[in-house]
Design a protein around this motif. Structure first.
Motif, PDB file in Angstrom:
ATOM      1  N   MET A 158      35.039   8.794  12.206  1.00 13.66           N
ATOM      2  CA  MET A 158      36.448   8.471  12.160  1.00 13.66           C
ATOM      3  C   MET A 158      36.662   7.213  11.341  1.00 13.66           C
ATOM      4  O   MET A 158      35.836   6.325  11.330  1.00 13.66           O
ATOM      5  CB  MET A 158      36.989   8.218  13.555  1.00 13.66           C
ATOM      6  N   ARG A 159      37.800   7.181  10.761  1.00 16.96           N
ATOM      7  CA  ARG A 159      38.119   5.992   9.980  1.00 16.96           C
ATOM      8  C   ARG A 159      38.629   4.890  10.891  1.00 16.96           C
ATOM      9  O   ARG A 159      39.047   5.127  12.013  1.00 16.96           O
ATOM     10  CB  ARG A 159      39.162   6.346   8.926  1.00 16.96           C
ATOM     11  N   LYS A 160      38.601   3.703  10.358  1.00 13.90           N
ATOM     12  CA  LYS A 160      38.996   2.524  11.121  1.00 13.90           C
ATOM     13  C   LYS A 160      40.460   2.607  11.558  1.00 13.90           C
ATOM     14  O   LYS A 160      40.811   2.231  12.675  1.00 13.90           O
ATOM     15  CB  LYS A 160      38.766   1.288  10.258  1.00 13.90           C
ATOM     16  N   SER A 161      41.335   3.122  10.726  1.00 16.22           N
ATOM     17  CA  SER A 161      42.755   3.211  11.067  1.00 16.22           C
ATOM     18  C   SER A 161      42.985   4.182  12.224  1.00 16.22           C
ATOM     19  O   SER A 161      43.850   3.961  13.072  1.00 16.22           O
ATOM     20  CB  SER A 161      43.582   3.618   9.852  1.00 16.22           C
ATOM     21  N   HIS A 162      42.198   5.274  12.275  1.00 18.66           N
ATOM     22  CA  HIS A 162      42.335   6.222  13.384  1.00 18.66           C
ATOM     23  C   HIS A 162      41.933   5.584  14.704  1.00 18.66           C
ATOM     24  O   HIS A 162      42.549   5.825  15.748  1.00 18.66           O
ATOM     25  CB  HIS A 162      41.482   7.472  13.122  1.00 18.66           C
ATOM     26  N   VAL A 163      40.873   4.774  14.661  1.00 21.68           N
ATOM     27  CA  VAL A 163      40.420   4.100  15.878  1.00 21.68           C
ATOM     28  C   VAL A 163      41.481   3.122  16.369  1.00 21.68           C
ATOM     29  O   VAL A 163      41.778   3.052  17.565  1.00 21.68           O
ATOM     30  CB  VAL A 163      39.075   3.376  15.612  1.00 21.68           C
ATOM     31  N   ILE A 164      42.095   2.393  15.452  1.00 22.73           N
ATOM     32  CA  ILE A 164      43.139   1.444  15.834  1.00 22.73           C
ATOM     33  C   ILE A 164      44.331   2.164  16.434  1.00 22.73           C
ATOM     34  O   ILE A 164      44.877   1.753  17.465  1.00 22.73           O
ATOM     35  CB  ILE A 164      43.540   0.580  14.613  1.00 22.73           C
ATOM     36  N   ILE A 165      44.747   3.258  15.838  1.00 23.53           N
ATOM     37  CA  ILE A 165      45.882   4.037  16.357  1.00 23.53           C
ATOM     38  C   ILE A 165      45.537   4.597  17.733  1.00 23.53           C
ATOM     39  O   ILE A 165      46.360   4.567  18.659  1.00 23.53           O
ATOM     40  CB  ILE A 165      46.275   5.147  15.364  1.00 23.53           C
ATOM     41  N   LEU A 166      44.318   5.092  17.894  1.00 27.38           N
ATOM     42  CA  LEU A 166      43.902   5.650  19.178  1.00 27.38           C
ATOM     43  C   LEU A 166      43.885   4.571  20.269  1.00 27.38           C
ATOM     44  O   LEU A 166      44.375   4.793  21.379  1.00 27.38           O
ATOM     45  CB  LEU A 166      42.512   6.280  19.042  1.00 27.38           C
ATOM     46  N   LEU A 167      43.360   3.393  19.965  1.00 28.68           N
ATOM     47  CA  LEU A 167      43.347   2.302  20.946  1.00 28.68           C
ATOM     48  C   LEU A 167      44.754   1.825  21.294  1.00 28.68           C
ATOM     49  O   LEU A 167      45.046   1.531  22.450  1.00 28.68           O
ATOM     50  CB  LEU A 167      42.513   1.136  20.422  1.00 28.68           C
ATOM     51  N   THR A 168      45.637   1.785  20.305  1.00 27.80           N
ATOM     52  CA  THR A 168      47.026   1.391  20.572  1.00 27.80           C
ATOM     53  C   THR A 168      47.701   2.400  21.477  1.00 27.80           C
ATOM     54  O   THR A 168      48.395   2.043  22.435  1.00 27.80           O
ATOM     55  CB  THR A 168      47.793   1.252  19.248  1.00 27.80           C
ATOM     56  N   ALA A 169      47.508   3.689  21.213  1.00 30.83           N
ATOM     57  CA  ALA A 169      48.112   4.732  22.046  1.00 30.83           C
ATOM     58  C   ALA A 169      47.565   4.669  23.468  1.00 30.83           C
ATOM     59  O   ALA A 169      48.308   4.837  24.440  1.00 30.83           O
ATOM     60  CB  ALA A 169      47.858   6.106  21.433  1.00 30.83           C
ATOM     61  N   LEU A 170      46.266   4.417  23.593  1.00 27.46           N
ATOM     62  CA  LEU A 170      45.660   4.312  24.916  1.00 27.46           C
ATOM     63  C   LEU A 170      46.220   3.123  25.686  1.00 27.46           C
ATOM     64  O   LEU A 170      46.517   3.210  26.876  1.00 27.46           O
ATOM     65  CB  LEU A 170      44.141   4.184  24.781  1.00 27.46           C
ATOM     66  N   THR A 171      46.406   1.997  25.011  1.00 27.37           N
ATOM     67  CA  THR A 171      46.968   0.800  25.644  1.00 27.37           C
ATOM     68  C   THR A 171      48.390   1.057  26.127  1.00 27.37           C
ATOM     69  O   THR A 171      48.768   0.678  27.236  1.00 27.37           O
ATOM     70  CB  THR A 171      46.944  -0.385  24.665  1.00 27.37           C
ATOM     71  N   VAL A 172      49.204   1.709  25.298  1.00 29.87           N
ATOM     72  CA  VAL A 172      50.585   2.024  25.684  1.00 29.87           C
ATOM     73  C   VAL A 172      50.599   2.986  26.862  1.00 29.87           C
ATOM     74  O   VAL A 172      51.386   2.840  27.799  1.00 29.87           O
ATOM     75  CB  VAL A 172      51.362   2.596  24.469  1.00 29.87           C
ATOM     76  N   ALA A 173      49.714   3.967  26.854  1.00 26.92           N
ATOM     77  CA  ALA A 173      49.660   4.935  27.952  1.00 26.92           C
ATOM     78  C   ALA A 173      49.259   4.257  29.252  1.00 26.92           C
ATOM     79  O   ALA A 173      49.847   4.522  30.313  1.00 26.92           O
ATOM     80  CB  ALA A 173      48.684   6.060  27.616  1.00 26.92           C
ATOM     81  N   LEU A 174      48.279   3.373  29.208  1.00 23.88           N
ATOM     82  CA  LEU A 174      47.872   2.663  30.418  1.00 23.88           C
ATOM     83  C   LEU A 174      48.954   1.695  30.882  1.00 23.88           C
ATOM     84  O   LEU A 174      49.145   1.490  32.076  1.00 23.88           O
ATOM     85  CB  LEU A 174      46.568   1.914  30.177  1.00 23.88           C
ATOM     86  N   GLY A 175      49.669   1.080  29.980  1.00 21.02           N
ATOM     87  CA  GLY A 175      50.769   0.189  30.347  1.00 21.02           C
ATOM     88  C   GLY A 175      51.876   0.920  31.073  1.00 21.02           C
ATOM     89  O   GLY A 175      52.564   0.365  31.922  1.00 21.02           O
TER      90      GLY A 175
END
Length: 173
Positions: free
Chosen positions: A1-18
């Motif tokens: 995976m590219r670096k941008s995909h990892v960042i988007i995935l981590l951001t989405a995970l953070t929002v979901a947990l919030g």
């Protein structure tokens, strides 16, 4: 995976947990953990022996802040256990009345406890929203109020510069 995909995935995970956070509750900022299998010493109170009432139907309704059938006056019991005079709770000396009048000379706010409770809940709620990325055991309550701490040494120096004695302060090292 590219670096941008990892960042988007981590951001989405953070929002979901919030989104899983409990709404309407003040965040718990101090984390106390029980270690061991023994009893929790803060829930077991060494009071007078329990008594069985003559009739369970005749028991009074529980009232917050009211008296307990076993501990009629826990403050007086605590004062007596520490070697004090429990009768002092029932009397107000002239010196005590003068102290109270002096403390109220600028006026007193009758609902100060409710005001402080509201302000504390607002502060902890605001701080809790920002504190989502900290890892490890952290005392968030201390961190939330760290900027309001008093610097005892600076205050002692300020008083000494004004010529005010500070006899109970520890000596300079």
């Amino acid at each position: 995976m590219r670096k941008s995909h990892v960042i988007i995935l981590l951001t989405a995970l953070t929002v979901a947990l919030g989104g899983c956070a409990k709404r309407g509750e003040a965040p718990k900022l101090a984390h106390f953990k029980k270690t061991g299998n023994g009893p929790d010493e803060f829930t077991v109170l060494p009071t007078h022996p329990l008594q069985t009432p003559t009739s369970y139907n005749a028991l009074p309704a529980p009232t917050p802040g009211g008296v307990n059938l076993v501990d009629q006056n826990p403050e007086a019991d605590g004062i007596a256990a520490l070697g004090g005079n429990a009768a002092a709770l029932n009397s107000t000396s002239a010196a005590e009345a003068n102290l109270i009048n002096h403390a109220r000379r600028e006026g007193a706010t009758p609902d100060i406890r409710q005001t402080l409770r509201t302000e504390d809940n607002d502060r902890r709620r605001r701080y809790g929203r920002v504190n989502i990325f900290r890892l490890g055991p952290i005392d968030d309550y201390t961190a939330a109020y760290k900027r309001q701490w008093l610097d005892a040494d600076a205050e002692k120096q300020r008083l000494e510069r004004r010529g005010i004695a500070t006899p109970s302060a520890p000596p300079a090292e």
